[in-house]
Design a protein around this motif. Structure first.
Motif, PDB file in Angstrom:
ATOM      1  N   LEU A 184      34.894  30.299 -16.754  1.00 55.49           N
ATOM      2  CA  LEU A 184      35.793  31.179 -16.020  1.00 55.49           C
ATOM      3  C   LEU A 184      36.935  30.352 -15.442  1.00 55.49           C
ATOM      4  N   THR A 185      38.160  30.817 -15.668  1.00 60.50           N
ATOM      5  CA  THR A 185      39.341  30.209 -15.053  1.00 60.50           C
ATOM      6  C   THR A 185      39.907  31.218 -14.066  1.00 60.50           C
ATOM      7  N   VAL A 186      40.012  30.820 -12.814  1.00 65.48           N
ATOM      8  CA  VAL A 186      40.328  31.734 -11.720  1.00 65.48           C
ATOM      9  C   VAL A 186      41.614  31.300 -11.029  1.00 65.48           C
ATOM     10  N   ARG A 187      42.544  32.230 -10.858  1.00 63.76           N
ATOM     11  CA  ARG A 187      43.755  31.982 -10.068  1.00 63.76           C
ATOM     12  C   ARG A 187      43.605  32.710  -8.738  1.00 63.76           C
ATOM     13  N   ALA A 188      43.792  31.961  -7.657  1.00 61.02           N
ATOM     14  CA  ALA A 188      43.623  32.549  -6.329  1.00 61.02           C
ATOM     15  C   ALA A 188      44.665  31.974  -5.370  1.00 61.02           C
ATOM     16  N   PRO A 189      45.126  32.771  -4.401  1.00 63.73           N
ATOM     17  CA  PRO A 189      46.047  32.248  -3.380  1.00 63.73           C
ATOM     18  C   PRO A 189      45.355  31.151  -2.569  1.00 63.73           C
ATOM     19  N   ALA A 190      46.100  30.111  -2.240  1.00 65.78           N
ATOM     20  CA  ALA A 190      45.524  28.995  -1.480  1.00 65.78           C
ATOM     21  C   ALA A 190      44.938  29.465  -0.158  1.00 65.78           C
ATOM     22  N   ASP A 191      45.558  30.481   0.443  1.00 68.66           N
ATOM     23  CA  ASP A 191      45.062  30.934   1.747  1.00 68.66           C
ATOM     24  C   ASP A 191      43.819  31.823   1.634  1.00 68.66           C
ATOM     25  N   ARG A 192      43.330  32.075   0.410  1.00 67.60           N
ATOM     26  CA  ARG A 192      42.097  32.858   0.228  1.00 67.60           C
ATOM     27  C   ARG A 192      40.959  32.006  -0.324  1.00 67.60           C
ATOM     28  N   LEU A 193      41.132  30.686  -0.389  1.00 69.67           N
ATOM     29  CA  LEU A 193      40.099  29.825  -0.962  1.00 69.67           C
ATOM     30  C   LEU A 193      38.772  29.932  -0.209  1.00 69.67           C
ATOM     31  N   ALA A 194      38.839  30.060   1.102  1.00 65.18           N
ATOM     32  CA  ALA A 194      37.599  30.133   1.892  1.00 65.18           C
ATOM     33  C   ALA A 194      36.743  31.320   1.477  1.00 65.18           C
ATOM     34  N   GLU A 195      37.390  32.402   1.024  1.00 65.33           N
ATOM     35  CA  GLU A 195      36.644  33.579   0.574  1.00 65.33           C
ATOM     36  C   GLU A 195      36.269  33.481  -0.902  1.00 65.33           C
ATOM     37  N   VAL A 196      37.136  32.878  -1.722  1.00 67.70           N
ATOM     38  CA  VAL A 196      36.923  32.852  -3.169  1.00 67.70           C
ATOM     39  C   VAL A 196      35.887  31.811  -3.574  1.00 67.70           C
ATOM     40  N   VAL A 197      35.930  30.631  -2.971  1.00 72.16           N
ATOM     41  CA  VAL A 197      35.037  29.546  -3.392  1.00 72.16           C
ATOM     42  C   VAL A 197      33.558  29.926  -3.338  1.00 72.16           C
ATOM     43  N   PRO A 198      33.054  30.609  -2.289  1.00 67.93           N
ATOM     44  CA  PRO A 198      31.631  30.980  -2.288  1.00 67.93           C
ATOM     45  C   PRO A 198      31.233  31.922  -3.419  1.00 67.93           C
ATOM     46  N   ALA A 199      32.207  32.638  -3.988  1.00 67.11           N
ATOM     47  CA  ALA A 199      31.910  33.556  -5.085  1.00 67.11           C
ATOM     48  C   ALA A 199      31.930  32.873  -6.450  1.00 67.11           C
ATOM     49  N   MET A 200      32.371  31.608  -6.495  1.00 66.13           N
ATOM     50  CA  MET A 200      32.415  30.865  -7.749  1.00 66.13           C
ATOM     51  C   MET A 200      30.996  30.496  -8.198  1.00 66.13           C
ATOM     52  N   PRO A 201      30.810  30.260  -9.513  1.00 60.22           N
ATOM     53  CA  PRO A 201      29.501  29.799 -10.003  1.00 60.22           C
ATOM     54  C   PRO A 201      29.119  28.471  -9.357  1.00 60.22           C
ATOM     55  N   ASP A 202      27.833  28.150  -9.405  1.00 60.17           N
ATOM     56  CA  ASP A 202      27.359  26.901  -8.815  1.00 60.17           C
ATOM     57  C   ASP A 202      28.050  25.693  -9.438  1.00 60.17           C
ATOM     58  N   ARG A 203      28.238  25.738 -10.763  1.00 59.39           N
ATOM     59  CA  ARG A 203      28.893  24.620 -11.435  1.00 59.39           C
ATOM     60  C   ARG A 203      30.394  24.910 -11.554  1.00 59.39           C
ATOM     61  N   SER A 204      31.144  24.542 -10.533  1.00 58.55           N
ATOM     62  CA  SER A 204      32.570  24.834 -10.483  1.00 58.55           C
ATOM     63  C   SER A 204      33.348  23.630  -9.982  1.00 58.55           C
ATOM     64  N   TRP A 205      34.629  23.659 -10.218  1.00 53.70           N
ATOM     65  CA  TRP A 205      35.513  22.595  -9.767  1.00 53.70           C
ATOM     66  C   TRP A 205      36.919  23.155  -9.569  1.00 53.70           C
ATOM     67  N   ARG A 206      37.750  22.402  -8.825  1.00 57.58           N
ATOM     68  CA  ARG A 206      39.139  22.793  -8.621  1.00 57.58           C
ATOM     69  C   ARG A 206      39.983  22.135  -9.700  1.00 57.58           C
ATOM     70  N   ALA A 207      40.622  22.963 -10.521  1.00 57.79           N
ATOM     71  CA  ALA A 207      41.406  22.442 -11.640  1.00 57.79           C
ATOM     72  C   ALA A 207      42.784  21.952 -11.201  1.00 57.79           C
ATOM     73  N   GLY A 208      43.323  22.488 -10.101  1.00 55.46           N
ATOM     74  CA  GLY A 208      44.637  22.050  -9.633  1.00 55.46           C
ATOM     75  C   GLY A 208      45.476  23.210  -9.148  1.00 55.46           C
ATOM     76  N   ALA A 209      46.752  22.945  -8.928  1.00 56.57           N
ATOM     77  CA  ALA A 209      47.683  23.985  -8.477  1.00 56.57           C
ATOM     78  C   ALA A 209      48.334  24.670  -9.673  1.00 56.57           C
ATOM     79  N   ASP A 210      48.660  25.929  -9.495  1.00 58.40           N
ATOM     80  CA  ASP A 210      49.354  26.698 -10.527  1.00 58.40           C
ATOM     81  C   ASP A 210      50.769  26.143 -10.684  1.00 58.40           C
ATOM     82  N   LEU A 211      51.156  25.764 -11.912  1.00 60.88           N
ATOM     83  CA  LEU A 211      52.478  25.178 -12.141  1.00 60.88           C
ATOM     84  C   LEU A 211      53.602  26.179 -11.878  1.00 60.88           C
ATOM     85  N   ALA A 212      53.321  27.457 -12.118  1.00 60.32           N
ATOM     86  CA  ALA A 212      54.365  28.467 -11.955  1.00 60.32           C
ATOM     87  C   ALA A 212      54.493  28.960 -10.526  1.00 60.32           C
TER      88      ALA A 212
END
Length: 295
Positions: free
Chosen positions: A222-250
């Motif tokens: 799964l590749t997920v795009r989320a606003p930086a200010d919503r990470l606290a809510e989004v990260v707990p919903a991610m699968p156990d095996r997850s990582w931060r890929a980086g910032a959106d270039l656009a």
């Protein structure tokens, strides 16, 4: 070189499929042959045993490596090293369950409702006795050698056995009142073999190839795009095996996250991510790859 024990019977087909997908097809004279070879220079020979026997023949050093069920590792109490786990069963991509079941008309809703002295038929007497001891109930464990459902009502009042779909229980007018364990296949090694650097290297290499073969078809990325200010809510919903890929270039205010999860969990995970504030979620397949350390 290492020796390998593979399961005969209920886990046989899935084991052979797993090895073939990993590029390690098992070759033997016929489907009934108990000896075979694997196309890997580190494996000397392959033999087939009942899943209940494999922890014992690996634990005593007859074989260096084996594939069996977690239930039999626990039941036998064999001293083995669990190298890798695969949460599939004979017919599904889910682990199987070891359950306690009673006749449909029985009033019990849990083990606590069973009377002391209840007769319980099972192929897992050690797990069964431990379960009832921990539950504070005295039970007479009746050892079963197959067709455990048939032991009720003449030989037993309840049964403890493995189920995948529960179809056989329903056909025999039984219902589950407790899940005792959830179990999957396990790759187990003899402790002395695993401690030896040369054999450990071969074992780890095989484990990585098998893990990659299992993850590929049964999992998605799964590749997920989320606003930086919503990470606290989004990260707990991610699968156990997850990582931060980086910032959106656009869009510098967006963050890209990725994670691997079982294919069966995709719908509810996507719903949870979108509800938590993710802007979009992309699902993609996973190629067969292996990474890690050998030796």
């Amino acid at each position: 070189m290492i020796s390998l024990a593979l399961p005969k019977g209920s886990l046989e087909r899935r084991a052979l499929e797993l090895f073939a997908t990993a590029g390690l097809p098992v070759r033997r004279r016929s489907d009934r042959s108990y000896r075979g070879t694997v196309d890997h220079s580190g494996v000397s020979h392959v033999a087939f045993y009942k899943p209940r026997e494999i922890p014992l023949v690996v634990g005593d050093g007859t074989f260096d490596l084996g594939l069996t069920g977690a239930d039999w590792v626990e039941e036998t109490g064999a001293e083995v090293e669990v190298v890798e786990s695969f949460d599939y069963s004979r017919n599904t991509e889910r682990p199987w369950r070891l359950v306690l079941a009673v006749p449909s008309g029985h009033p019990a809703r849990s083990a606590a409702d069973l009377d002391d002295g209840v007769r319980v038929a099972t192929e897992y007497p050690n797990i069964g006795r431990r379960f009832f001891r921990e539950a504070g109930r005295r039970a007479e464990v009746v050892v079963s050698y197959g067709a455990t459902e048939a032991k009720i009502p003449e030989l037993a009042d309840a049964m403890m056995d493995v189920v995948e779909t529960g179809h056989s229980l329903r056909q025999n007018d039984l219902r589950v009142i407790e899940t005792v364990r959830t179990c999957g296949a396990q790759l187990v090694a003899n402790p002395a073999a695993y401690a030896d650097p040369a054999r450990r290297g071969v074992i780890r290499n095989l484990a990585l190839l098998l893990r990659a073969a299992w993850v590929g078809p049964a999992h998605v990325l799964l590749t997920v795009r989320a606003p930086a200010d919503r990470l606290a809510e989004v990260v707990p919903a991610m699968p156990d095996r997850s990582w931060r890929a980086g910032a959106d270039l656009a869009d510098g205010t967006m963050v890209v996250l990725q994670g691997v999860l079982p294919r069966r969990e995709v719908p509810q995970t996507i719903d949870a991510l979108l509800s938590a504030g993710a802007v979009n979620v992309t699902e993609s397949g996973i190629g067969i790859f292996a990474t890690g350390e050998a030796g």
